[in-house]
Write a protein that holds these residues in place. Structure first.
Motif, PDB file in Angstrom:
ATOM      1  N   UNK A 175       0.817  -1.210   0.000  1.00 15.71           N
ATOM      2  CA  UNK A 175       0.000   0.000   0.000  1.00 15.71           C
ATOM      3  C   UNK A 175       0.857   1.270   0.000  1.00 15.71           C
ATOM      4  N   UNK A 176       2.159   1.105  -0.211  1.00 15.59           N
ATOM      5  CA  UNK A 176       3.075   2.240  -0.237  1.00 15.59           C
ATOM      6  C   UNK A 176       2.769   3.119  -1.445  1.00 15.59           C
ATOM      7  N   UNK A 177       2.304   4.337  -1.178  1.00 16.93           N
ATOM      8  CA  UNK A 177       2.022   5.274  -2.260  1.00 16.93           C
ATOM      9  C   UNK A 177       3.168   6.220  -2.528  1.00 16.93           C
ATOM     10  N   UNK A 178       4.276   6.055  -1.821  1.00 16.17           N
ATOM     11  CA  UNK A 178       5.418   6.966  -1.929  1.00 16.17           C
ATOM     12  C   UNK A 178       6.531   6.338  -2.749  1.00 16.17           C
ATOM     13  N   UNK A 179       6.993   5.187  -2.311  1.00 14.76           N
ATOM     14  CA  UNK A 179       7.976   4.415  -3.077  1.00 14.76           C
ATOM     15  C   UNK A 179       7.230   3.251  -3.720  1.00 14.76           C
ATOM     16  N   UNK A 180       7.107   3.235  -5.037  1.00 10.74           N
ATOM     17  CA  UNK A 180       6.298   2.213  -5.715  1.00 10.74           C
ATOM     18  C   UNK A 180       6.938   0.832  -5.663  1.00 10.74           C
ATOM     19  N   UNK A 181       6.139  -0.215  -5.827  1.00  8.38           N
ATOM     20  CA  UNK A 181       6.668  -1.588  -5.825  1.00  8.38           C
ATOM     21  C   UNK A 181       7.789  -1.811  -6.840  1.00  8.38           C
ATOM     22  N   UNK A 182       7.789  -1.040  -7.932  1.00 11.84           N
ATOM     23  CA  UNK A 182       8.838  -1.232  -8.936  1.00 11.84           C
ATOM     24  C   UNK A 182      10.223  -0.939  -8.351  1.00 11.84           C
ATOM     25  N   UNK A 183      10.286  -0.145  -7.279  1.00 12.46           N
ATOM     26  CA  UNK A 183      11.570   0.119  -6.641  1.00 12.46           C
ATOM     27  C   UNK A 183      12.128  -1.155  -6.026  1.00 12.46           C
ATOM     28  N   UNK A 184      11.252  -1.946  -5.377  1.00 15.01           N
ATOM     29  CA  UNK A 184      11.689  -3.212  -4.776  1.00 15.01           C
ATOM     30  C   UNK A 184      12.104  -4.210  -5.855  1.00 15.01           C
ATOM     31  N   UNK A 185      11.326  -4.282  -6.932  1.00 11.30           N
ATOM     32  CA  UNK A 185      11.672  -5.185  -8.029  1.00 11.30           C
ATOM     33  C   UNK A 185      12.991  -4.762  -8.686  1.00 11.30           C
ATOM     34  N   UNK A 186      13.169  -3.460  -8.857  1.00 13.86           N
ATOM     35  CA  UNK A 186      14.403  -2.921  -9.423  1.00 13.86           C
ATOM     36  C   UNK A 186      15.602  -3.325  -8.562  1.00 13.86           C
ATOM     37  N   UNK A 187      15.448  -3.159  -7.251  1.00 20.54           N
ATOM     38  CA  UNK A 187      16.507  -3.540  -6.318  1.00 20.54           C
ATOM     39  C   UNK A 187      16.843  -5.020  -6.442  1.00 20.54           C
ATOM     40  N   UNK A 188      15.821  -5.849  -6.455  1.00 16.90           N
ATOM     41  CA  UNK A 188      16.023  -7.296  -6.499  1.00 16.90           C
ATOM     42  C   UNK A 188      16.772  -7.700  -7.770  1.00 16.90           C
ATOM     43  N   UNK A 189      16.430  -7.039  -8.885  1.00 15.20           N
ATOM     44  CA  UNK A 189      17.052  -7.378 -10.165  1.00 15.20           C
ATOM     45  C   UNK A 189      18.480  -6.849 -10.265  1.00 15.20           C
ATOM     46  N   UNK A 190      18.749  -5.669  -9.719  1.00 15.19           N
ATOM     47  CA  UNK A 190      20.028  -5.004  -9.939  1.00 15.19           C
ATOM     48  C   UNK A 190      21.089  -5.330  -8.892  1.00 15.19           C
ATOM     49  N   UNK A 191      20.678  -5.652  -7.671  1.00 17.97           N
ATOM     50  CA  UNK A 191      21.667  -5.868  -6.627  1.00 17.97           C
ATOM     51  C   UNK A 191      22.443  -7.145  -6.911  1.00 17.97           C
ATOM     52  N   UNK A 192      23.743  -7.123  -6.641  1.00 16.38           N
ATOM     53  CA  UNK A 192      24.608  -8.233  -7.024  1.00 16.38           C
ATOM     54  C   UNK A 192      24.577  -9.425  -6.086  1.00 16.38           C
ATOM     55  N   UNK A 193      23.835  -9.338  -4.998  1.00 12.63           N
ATOM     56  CA  UNK A 193      23.805 -10.408  -4.000  1.00 12.63           C
ATOM     57  C   UNK A 193      23.270 -11.709  -4.582  1.00 12.63           C
ATOM     58  N   UNK A 194      23.934 -12.813  -4.253  1.00 12.14           N
ATOM     59  CA  UNK A 194      23.422 -14.125  -4.662  1.00 12.14           C
ATOM     60  C   UNK A 194      22.358 -14.621  -3.687  1.00 12.14           C
ATOM     61  N   UNK A 195      22.419 -14.145  -2.447  1.00  9.59           N
ATOM     62  CA  UNK A 195      21.415 -14.478  -1.441  1.00  9.59           C
ATOM     63  C   UNK A 195      20.544 -13.251  -1.211  1.00  9.59           C
ATOM     64  N   UNK A 196      19.343 -13.267  -1.774  1.00  5.57           N
ATOM     65  CA  UNK A 196      18.449 -12.119  -1.659  1.00  5.57           C
ATOM     66  C   UNK A 196      17.006 -12.596  -1.568  1.00  5.57           C
ATOM     67  N   UNK A 197      16.231 -11.873  -0.778  1.00  8.47           N
ATOM     68  CA  UNK A 197      14.828 -12.222  -0.571  1.00  8.47           C
ATOM     69  C   UNK A 197      13.986 -10.971  -0.699  1.00  8.47           C
ATOM     70  N   UNK A 198      12.844 -11.102  -1.360  1.00  6.59           N
ATOM     71  CA  UNK A 198      11.914  -9.998  -1.552  1.00  6.59           C
ATOM     72  C   UNK A 198      10.652 -10.290  -0.745  1.00  6.59           C
ATOM     73  N   UNK A 199      10.323  -9.407   0.186  1.00  2.00           N
ATOM     74  CA  UNK A 199       9.166  -9.579   1.060  1.00  2.00           C
ATOM     75  C   UNK A 199       8.177  -8.442   0.836  1.00  2.00           C
ATOM     76  N   UNK A 200       6.974  -8.775   0.371  1.00  2.00           N
ATOM     77  CA  UNK A 200       5.909  -7.790   0.223  1.00  2.00           C
ATOM     78  C   UNK A 200       4.945  -7.912   1.393  1.00  2.00           C
ATOM     79  N   UNK A 201       4.563  -6.775   1.967  1.00  2.00           N
ATOM     80  CA  UNK A 201       3.639  -6.723   3.096  1.00  2.00           C
ATOM     81  C   UNK A 201       2.304  -6.175   2.607  1.00  2.00           C
ATOM     82  N   UNK A 202       1.262  -6.999   2.548  1.00  2.00           N
ATOM     83  CA  UNK A 202       0.010  -6.604   1.894  1.00  2.00           C
ATOM     84  C   UNK A 202      -0.732  -5.452   2.549  1.00  2.00           C
TER      85      UNK A 202
END
Length: 231
Positions: A175-202
């Motif tokens: 429900x974040x109206x300030x930082x859109x979900x695409x920011x989290x997806x962008x982070x997940x795709x671009x960050x170089x970490x091999x161990x990464x988890x994406x958690x969405x809070x409904x």
């Protein structure tokens, strides 16, 4: 000893991450630091503050923590998440938690709407809550120059994402109206970490540490930080 640095967001204060910090303090013996960035806090004094001063302040706090702790985690909220990525690329930290990390720009008008909605749905006596009071005041106290410095900071950090290899938990309120979900997806795709988890809070807004899903958030952060047998 384990140390944990929690960094608040643009025009914010440690109150933004305080519920998570207090949760971890009660359940661990870790050294947990929640510093205030230059120009931020109870009264905003952002005039003349540059983005490199925010970097430098966070670095000093991290260096002090690293001098005392063998294991160090960094948690960053909103702009603090961007700063946390900067630290993770530059220093040898052990784990990284990014909460509503603002790799896409904050909309000040939507910030106000988001705060109002969050309190209408989850808080009583809105006018008395410190977060509401702070954001009411900040709408009148944020110079345009400070917003431009925030954007410079984001532009400085974005190219560093592929060079971050620390395990990372990326958290985003649906429900974040300030930082859109695409920011989290962008982070997940671009960050170089091999161990990464994406958690969405409904049920969470931008301020995930104060939203309806905060107890789920706290448990997931604790689980992530304890993984792989930390002592």
């Amino acid at each position: 000893m384990i140390g944990c640095l929690c960094i608040h967001g643009f025009t914010g204060s440690p109150d933004e991450v305080a519920p998570l910090a207090e949760y971890l303090r009660k359940r661990t013996d870790w050294m947990i630091k929640t510093p205030t960035l230059p120009g931020h806090g109870e009264e905003l004094r952002l005039k003349g503050i540059t983005y490199d001063q925010w970097f430098q302040a966070a670095e000093r706090e991290l260096q002090a923590l690293m001098a005392e702790c063998e294991t160090v985690y960094v948690i960053g909220f909103s702009m603090g998440g961007v700063i946390a990525v900067y630290l993770a690329e530059k220093y040898r930290i052990d784990k990284l938690v990014l909460l509503s990390a603002a790799f896409y720009y904050v909309n000040p008008i939507q910030l106000w709407r988001d705060i109002l909605d969050m309190f209408r749905n989850g808080w009583r006596r809105i006018g008395e809550h410190p977060l509401f009071i702070r954001y009411k005041n900040k709408m009148r106290s944020t110079p345009i120059a400070a917003v431009l410095e925030f954007r410079k900071l984001v532009n400085e950090v974005r190219p560093r994402l592929p060079y971050v290899h620390v395990p990372v938990l990326i958290v985003q309120g649906e429900k974040d109206g300030i930082v859109p979900p695409k920011s989290a997806h962008y982070l997940y795709q671009k960050i170089g970490s091999s161990k990464k988890k994406l958690l969405f809070l409904p049920e969470s807004y931008h301020h995930v540490c104060h939203s309806a899903d905060r107890h789920l958030l706290f448990a997931e952060v604790e689980k992530f930080l304890w993984e792989n047998g930390n002592d």
